[in-house]
Enzyme design. Structure first.
Site, mmCIF file in Angstrom:
data_model
loop_
_atom_site.group_PDB
_atom_site.id
_atom_site.type_symbol
_atom_site.label_atom_id
_atom_site.label_comp_id
_atom_site.label_asym_id
_atom_site.label_seq_id
_atom_site.Cartn_x
_atom_site.Cartn_y
_atom_site.Cartn_z
ATOM 1 N N HIS A 265 101.827 49.577 44.063
ATOM 2 C CA HIS A 265 100.611 49.230 44.095
ATOM 3 C C HIS A 265 100.262 49.911 42.229
ATOM 4 O O HIS A 265 99.624 49.454 42.143
ATOM 5 C CB HIS A 265 100.191 51.524 44.666
ATOM 6 N N ASP A 316 100.120 44.222 52.263
ATOM 7 C CA ASP A 316 101.221 45.477 51.983
ATOM 8 C C ASP A 316 100.923 45.855 53.688
ATOM 9 O O ASP A 316 101.038 45.825 54.753
ATOM 10 C CB ASP A 316 100.211 46.586 51.379
HETATM 11 ZN ZN LIG Z 1 103.668 49.937 51.145
#
Ligand SMILES: [Zn+2]
Length: 444
Positions: A265, A316
């Site tokens: 991220h 993800d």
């Molecule tokens: Zn994750």
């Protein structure tokens, strides 16, 4: 020896025409340009290298299209995710992950980094094989035709506040090994094979106390290590309040930030964080379709690249499994943020979508002699891609335009069909039982 030919291909040197490749023992024996088809098997459209999905939680696939009622936050979404995690066992996880990885293969993905923390049975009870859940993921990937790096994840505490780490609660008990030494000991039982590698992860600075990071570092020296980093401002606030530094600084102080480290991220970074990741040649794994789904924010992709960091991509939580869309979103989110076009060039986007090295497969992701023979043929004659410049195909194609996927010389997808058959049916069959139980448990 198998020979393929296509009108276009994205090679390390750029867009090439009339490309012929020979594949032997799972590797490219030759890659030639400007040559006739001859007796080679023709593939349609433009050839891309195999794509690398560097951040996956396979079980989150069960949440797609079910988390949007009533708004909420990242933290309320997490409660729904925990509900699914609470119901999986090695058999149901195998079925769900097999179908999810097959969906990835259909999207042109040949390597997957699975950020794996659902280790134990409900209540934290150990399975007879302590790695039963990880072994289910190994089998799922093998069946689906993708390589897997199991980023086995150290997860020890429930969260972090300004007063320190909180206790594990509820389903989180399934995630923990007790301490980092016990985690490392369990992970040592996992063995690599030709399509499977063992990597490591720190779930986040929230889930691993500072003193345990050193243990992780000692156990993983020289290995691929990933961590969720600064996905939400609340994590930064808690880390600053308790440890007096940002998550990146905190992980760097423990010796974990190097060129084998991926910050997943990396959304809410300071300028110092960006410089540190860049100086270390670390990787920032962006998950744009997840980050927009969870209202995380837009991370500083261009700034990280300019600082010397590398950028990879992950799907993800699998709200979308389409790395072409994630690559495109990287550029589009930059445009929205800066009011400028062309922030990340098509060649750079392809590099982000093929970062196999960041999950431990340095010999994949390039169509060149000696590399692993991964090929993705993307059609140029669909309703989405007709008329597109093949050199800009990442800006128009979707996973639905993938025709052929070859991994290590093995055909996994042909004519848009996965070798396992109807993947929609596989997904529905795997997810259905989990959803029925969720409905039954919802309050009236
Ligand atoms: Zn994750």
């Amino acid at each position: 020896m198998t020979t393929y030919w296509a009108e276009f291909a994205l090679l390390p040197s750029g867009l090439a025409q009339n490309v012929r490749v020979e594949v032997a023992a799972g590797r490219f024996a030759t890659v030639q340009t400007d040559v006739p088809q001859g007796d080679a098997h023709r593939l349609p459209g433009v050839l891309l290298p195999g794509l690398a999905n560097c951040h996956s939680h396979a079980f989150h696939r069960a949440l797609r299209g079910r988390t949007h009622h009533g708004g909420g936050t990242f933290w309320t979404w997490r409660e729904q995710m925990y509900a699914v995690a609470g119901r999986l066992d090695p058999d149901s996880y195998l079925a769900l992950a097999r179908a999810t990885y097959a969906e990835m293969a259909l999207a042109g993905i040949t390597s997957v980094g699975e950020f794996h923390y659902l280790h134990h049975a409900p209540g934290g009870v150990r399975y007879a094989d302590r790695n039963a859940m990880g072994e289910a993921l190994r089998q799922a990937a093998r069946d689906a035709g993708v390589r897997l790096t199991l980023l086995d994840t150290c997860y020890l505490t429930g969260g972090l506040t300004g007063d320190g780490h909180t206790s594990l609660a509820g389903v989180q008990e399934r995630f923990t090994d007790g301490d980092a030494s016990a985690w490392a000991e369990r992970v040592r039982d996992l063995k690599d094979d030709s399509g499977f590698r063992v990597g490591a992860a720190v779930h986040s600075v929230r889930a691993v106390p500072g003193d345990q990071l050193a243990v992780v570092r000692a156990a993983t020296h020289g290995q691929t290590v990933h961590a969720h980093v600064s996905e939400q401002p609340a994590e930064n606030d808690a880390c600053q309040a308790y440890y007096g530094r940002t998550p990146v600084e905190h992980l760097a102080a423990a010796g974990l930030v190097d060129d084998r480290f991926s910050a997943v991220h990396a959304t809410h970074l300071t300028d110092t964080d960006i410089a540190r990741l860049g100086a270390a040649s670390a990787t920032a794994c962006f998950c744009p379709t997840t980050e927009r789904d969870l209202a995380d924010g837009i991370g500083p992709a261009r700034a990280l690249l300019d600082a010397g960091a590398r950028v990879s991509l992950g799907s993800d939580q699998h709200a979308v499994i389409d790395l072409l869309e994630d690559a495109r979103a990287l550029e589009m989110h930059e445009r929205l943020n800066t009011l400028q076009r062309g922030r990340i060039q098509p060649e750079e986007l392809l590099t982000t979508a093929t970062a196999h090295d960041s999950i431990g497969w340095p010999d994949a992701g390039r169509m060149e002699r000696g590399a692993r023979a991964d090929l993705v043929a993307v059609r140029l004659d669909t309703i989405r891609t007709a008329g597109s410049d093949p050199g800009q195909i990442l800006l128009s194609a979707t996973a639905s335009d993938v025709d052929t996927v070859i991994r290590d010389g093995e055909v996994v997808v042909a004519n848009g069909q996965h070798r396992l058959g109807d993947i929609g049916r596989l997904l529905a069959d795997a997810i259905g039982p989990l959803l029925d139980q969720r409905r039954n448990q919802e309050p009236p």
